[in-house]
Structures are given as C-alpha cells and as structure tokens.
Design a protein around this motif. Structure first.
Motif, short mmCIF file in Angstrom:
data_model
loop_
_atom_site.label_atom_id
_atom_site.label_comp_id
_atom_site.label_asym_id
_atom_site.label_seq_id
_atom_site.Cartn_x
_atom_site.Cartn_y
_atom_site.Cartn_z
N UNK A 191 0.82 -1.21 0.00
CA UNK A 191 0.00 0.00 0.00
C UNK A 191 0.85 1.27 0.00
N UNK A 192 2.17 1.13 0.12
CA UNK A 192 3.04 2.31 0.13
C UNK A 192 2.88 3.09 -1.17
N UNK A 193 2.74 4.40 -1.05
CA UNK A 193 2.57 5.27 -2.21
C UNK A 193 3.86 6.03 -2.53
N UNK A 194 4.96 5.62 -1.92
CA UNK A 194 6.23 6.31 -2.10
C UNK A 194 7.35 5.27 -2.06
N UNK A 238 10.94 -11.42 11.28
CA UNK A 238 11.20 -10.18 10.57
C UNK A 238 10.82 -10.36 9.11
N UNK A 239 10.04 -9.44 8.58
CA UNK A 239 9.75 -9.40 7.15
C UNK A 239 9.74 -7.95 6.74
N UNK A 240 10.37 -7.65 5.61
CA UNK A 240 10.29 -6.28 5.14
C UNK A 240 10.00 -6.24 3.64
N UNK A 241 9.24 -5.24 3.29
CA UNK A 241 8.81 -4.99 1.92
C UNK A 241 9.41 -3.66 1.49
N UNK A 242 10.23 -3.69 0.42
CA UNK A 242 10.82 -2.47 -0.11
C UNK A 242 10.17 -2.17 -1.45
N UNK A 243 9.58 -0.98 -1.57
CA UNK A 243 8.90 -0.63 -2.81
C UNK A 243 9.91 -0.62 -3.97
N UNK A 244 9.47 -1.02 -5.18
CA UNK A 244 8.08 -1.31 -5.53
C UNK A 244 7.60 -2.73 -5.21
N UNK A 245 8.50 -3.69 -4.89
CA UNK A 245 7.97 -5.04 -4.65
C UNK A 245 8.99 -6.06 -4.22
N UNK A 248 6.05 -4.81 16.04
CA UNK A 248 6.26 -3.44 15.56
C UNK A 248 6.07 -3.39 14.05
N UNK A 249 5.32 -2.41 13.59
CA UNK A 249 5.16 -2.14 12.17
C UNK A 249 5.79 -0.78 11.89
N UNK A 250 6.82 -0.77 11.04
CA UNK A 250 7.60 0.43 10.80
C UNK A 250 7.55 0.83 9.34
N UNK A 251 7.33 2.11 9.10
CA UNK A 251 7.38 2.67 7.75
C UNK A 251 8.59 3.58 7.67
N UNK A 252 9.51 3.27 6.75
CA UNK A 252 10.76 4.02 6.60
C UNK A 252 10.81 4.62 5.20
N UNK A 253 10.78 5.94 5.12
CA UNK A 253 10.82 6.61 3.83
C UNK A 253 12.24 6.97 3.41
N UNK A 273 -7.98 -3.66 -9.22
CA UNK A 273 -7.06 -2.72 -9.85
C UNK A 273 -5.75 -3.43 -10.19
N UNK A 274 -4.87 -2.70 -10.86
CA UNK A 274 -3.60 -3.30 -11.28
C UNK A 274 -2.82 -3.82 -10.08
N UNK A 275 -2.33 -5.05 -10.22
CA UNK A 275 -1.65 -5.70 -9.12
C UNK A 275 -0.23 -5.20 -8.91
N UNK A 276 0.30 -5.52 -7.71
CA UNK A 276 1.67 -5.17 -7.34
C UNK A 276 2.49 -6.45 -7.22
N UNK A 277 3.38 -6.74 -8.17
CA UNK A 277 4.20 -7.96 -8.08
C UNK A 277 5.14 -7.90 -6.88
N UNK A 278 5.29 -9.04 -6.23
CA UNK A 278 6.18 -9.14 -5.07
C UNK A 278 7.19 -10.26 -5.33
N UNK A 279 8.47 -9.97 -5.10
CA UNK A 279 9.52 -10.94 -5.42
C UNK A 279 10.43 -11.16 -4.22
#
Length: 324
Positions: free
Chosen positions: A64-67, A85-92, A126-131, A265-271
């Motif tokens: 859901x990150x828009x940045x 620990x799991x982390x998601x770095x945009x875009x996927x 803990x849920x952390x958002x790091x820009x 809507x258009x999907x977000x691929x995750x790798x």
C-alpha cells in the motif's frame, strides 16, 4: 463468469474495492516467492507456517506504500519463536527470516502447542514505515499477548488508525508430483479489508476499543450494516480458498462480492529479493573498531552470512587495515 479476464496469478497483490459497502482492500496468493524464502532456511514446519503468515501480512500492508520506502514487520517475544522479521521495499522486494529456540520448539511440538500464539508467546509486534534518509520513521507497536497475527493486525488498525479492519491469512505445505518423484512446496494467501466510508454518517463507531475515549467493547448497534456484511462474507472463506491456485485471487473476490460489484485494480508484483550486498556489508565492517575486526577473523578471513537470504560474503582483513 470472468471470461478472458487477465488473472494476476501468484506473487501479485491485488487491490480491490466494493463501493456499495464502502470497503477497500488487498488480496494475494503467494507461491514461488514464499517457497524460496522458506526453502533456503529449512525451517521446522510450525516456524515456516508462522513466517509464511508474516510474509503474507507484510505483502498486504507493504504494497500500500505510495512512495519509495520500506515497510518492516517485526516481532520480539518470549516464545519458542522469539523473532520474526519481514520487510517490503517498494516497488515489490520482499525478504524475511525467523529466529527460534530449537529445544523449546521441540518441547512445544511434543505438547501440541503449535498455534501462532503459542509459538510467539508474549512480547510486541512493531510495524515500521521508513521513507529513507532525511525522513522520520513511523512506528506502531502492538502487544503480543496470546493472540494470532490476524488479531494483531486487527488490533493495530483499531488502536492506531481507528479503521475497522478484517484480515484472513492461511499457509499450507503442498506435495506436488513430478518426473523425479513428489516434492513439497509452500503456498499462502491472505485478504485484508477495511471499512472506509466517504460519508461520516455511515460509520457509527465514534470510539473504537483501544483508541482515545476507549469505553470497552463495541456495541453491535454501533456497527454499520455494510461492515457487518463484509465481515460475514469474509467469515465464509475457507483457509484453502485463500491459497488455492485453481481459484485465484480475482475469482475468490468475485465469489465473495459479485452481488455488490467488486472492482479490482492493477496488481503489485512481489519478489524474493534481498537488499544485501558486498558493498553494504563492507560499509558496516568499516565502522568496526580494530578490536571488533580482530574478533571477526576466522581462519584468516572475515565471513558474514546474510540472515535473510543466507548469502555468504568473504572479506580479506587487509581491506580494513586501518582498523587492526
């Protein structure tokens, strides 16, 4: 019928909306990505299932990150599995690992205590958002006190965001036939739905438990009928429907919400994509003191293994000559 609709398939988070119910959400089925993450560590099955749930939840929230940034989900607790620990770095890009006590885990298995809340015990999530650099991290913390990851997510949104949220997660190990015999693979799936009415009068929940003005449980009369219907529909989903590749994400959404008109809507691929590199680890080692460098040397070299992807990096101590 969905006809020739272009299905997202595995490892793609699908955003969706059901406007008549003022509900938006995301759904996903993960296959190869999860199988690679779990396979390289050969976790015991209860740990693999728990980390699988963590990966699915992180994919649903991180996508859901828009940045350009990173979403990090991490547990620290006193159970046999004391860290996830799991982390998601945009875009996927996704990575994840689990830390556990083998003896305590074996004891829990022998006693039949393998539910997520048994393995995690008490602690925090803990849920952390790091820009990135030059920005302040945002972090929300939820107590782990004998509840599942699904309930943790519900509690987080209820307390921190005051958004009615429902989460369903499921993980399974499947046995697949092959030319060289059968092989096992991991699959998982999940759906996250949120009640986000544009008209304030639609939401009759002024004070949700855990927020300011908390006065206890929500009275059924305070809950909007649309949200009641959303929760009732999601309650009909069997766990295997969440990850069954013969159903797929879009078909499941159609089954649930077609009477109201679900829009995807258009999907977000995750790798499976670890962000470690020789350069990053070299930079960390360069910050070590001379004594720490000496202590890191084994058989004339410095070896560092990434906890996420298990890649081993080897360094010549002479690269840090100023530290010895």
């Amino acid at each position: 019928m969905l006809g020739e609709f272009g299905f997202a398939g595995d490892d793609v988070v699908v955003p969706f909306q059901v406007a008549p119910l003022d509900m938006r959400g995301r759904a996903v089925q993960v296959g190869p990505m999860l199988d690679q993450i779990l396979g390289r560590h050969a976790y015991p099955e209860p740990v693999a299932r728990l980390l699988g749930e963590c990966v699915v939840l992180t994919a649903l929230l991180g996508s859901s990150l828009k940045f350009d940034g990173k979403f990090i989900l991490q547990t620290q607790s006193d159970g046999p599995v004391d860290m996830l620990v799991a982390d998601f770095t945009s875009p996927g890009s996704m990575r994840a690992y689990a830390r556990f006590d083998a003896e305590r885990l074996a004891e829990a298995q022998a006693q039949g205590r393998t539910e997520p809340q048994d393995l995690l015990g008490k602690g925090i999530l803990a849920m952390t958002i790091d820009q990135g650099v030059h920005t302040q991290r945002y972090q929300g913390i939820v107590q782990l006190d004998g509840i599942s990851l699904e309930e943790v997510a519900r509690t987080y949104f209820r307390q921190s965001e005051q958004i009615p949220t429902e989460v369903r997660l499921a993980v399974a190990r499947q046995v697949l036939p092959g030319a060289d015999g059968s092989r096992e693979s991991w699959r998982a799936g999940g759906i996250l739905a949120q009640f986000l009415p544009e008209a304030p009068e639609r939401l009759r929940m002024p004070d949700l438990p855990g927020g300011d003005g908390d006065d206890g449980e929500i009275d059924d009369s305070m809950v909007d009928d649309a949200w009641v219907e959303v929760m009732s529909l999601l309650a009909t989903v069997a766990p295997d429907e969440l990850f069954d590749p013969t159903i797929g994400t879009e078909r499941l959404l159609y089954r649930l919400f077609h009477e109201h008109g679900v829009v995807v809507f258009e999907g977000v691929p995750v790798a499976d994509d670890c962000s470690c590199s020789r350069e990053k680890i070299h930079a960390v080692l360069s910050g070590f003191t001379a004594e720490e460098i000496v202590d890191s040397i084994e058989d004339g070299t410095i070896r560092v293994t990434c906890e996420f992807c298990s890649t081993e990096y080897t360094f010549d101590p002479a690269e840090f000559v100023g530290k010895q």
